[in-house]
Design an enzyme around this catalytic site. Sequence first.
Site, short mmCIF file in Angstrom:
data_model
loop_
_atom_site.label_atom_id
_atom_site.label_comp_id
_atom_site.label_asym_id
_atom_site.label_seq_id
_atom_site.Cartn_x
_atom_site.Cartn_y
_atom_site.Cartn_z
N SER A 241 0.86 -1.18 0.00
CA SER A 241 0.00 0.00 0.00
C SER A 241 0.89 1.23 0.00
O SER A 241 2.04 1.19 0.47
CB SER A 241 -0.89 0.02 1.25
OG SER A 241 -1.50 1.28 1.43
N TYR B 94 -2.00 -0.79 10.26
CA TYR B 94 -2.13 -1.13 8.85
C TYR B 94 -0.91 -0.67 8.08
O TYR B 94 -0.33 -1.42 7.28
CB TYR B 94 -3.40 -0.50 8.28
CG TYR B 94 -3.60 -0.77 6.80
CD1 TYR B 94 -4.18 -1.95 6.37
CD2 TYR B 94 -3.20 0.16 5.84
CE1 TYR B 94 -4.36 -2.21 5.02
CE2 TYR B 94 -3.39 -0.09 4.49
CZ TYR B 94 -3.96 -1.27 4.09
OH TYR B 94 -4.12 -1.53 2.75
#
Length: 249
Positions: A141, A155
Amino acid sequence: MTRQKILITGASSGLGAGMARSFAAKGRDLALCARRTERLDELKAELSQQYPGITVAVAALDVNDHEQVPKVFGELSDELGCLDRVIVNAGIGKGARLGSGKVWANKATLETNLVAALVQIETALEMFAKSGSGHLVLISSVLGARGVPGVKASYAASKAGMRSLGESLRAEYRRGPIKVSVIEPGYIESEMTARSNSTLFMVDNATGVKALVDAIEREPGRAAVPWWPWAPLVQLMRILPPPLTKFFA
């Protein structure tokens, strides 16, 4: 090189299902796995009807059940004949502010997005070593480029770990027939981003998936997608003062 037989984890929805549809349209054979088997069955029926010339194999897999990962990967490989590409995509977006008392949410994120990913990576590399070649794709990401405050801290850490594993593997396999790519999606419409408060530079699912698949097909060492605006923004994130990274979270 055309990678004809592709395994995708976390394929029942979101980017995983989007990639499956895109690769099916290219005539690729697919091995799809996820926890939600009813969705996998629906996706298999859809793709088999639209593209009768391809093979679509599906299997239930909770990537946190580490012993099942090599078993399911092996069964899917046998059904397709082999695997040319494995896309480590399964992940979750749970999270809470560190110190808020919700350690279970942050622990689950790290276990699913990093520890379970490691098991998938190990399994794929062993299979590629036996077959003599393959393409390993790690879905990280843009948030893996820098720590971010708030609910996405764990995350971001899990995706930074994925990026680091990918960099290590790219160095290790730089001359061999096994290729490793780290793909860093920005904000793309999906079930996961629907729960996000951030809509900064959000793109629709079709645009995002196309950019994602196009990048995978190029087999780069690393790529942020869509390239604009995320490739420049990732570079910016790395030099911003830590408090300012909150604008990307």
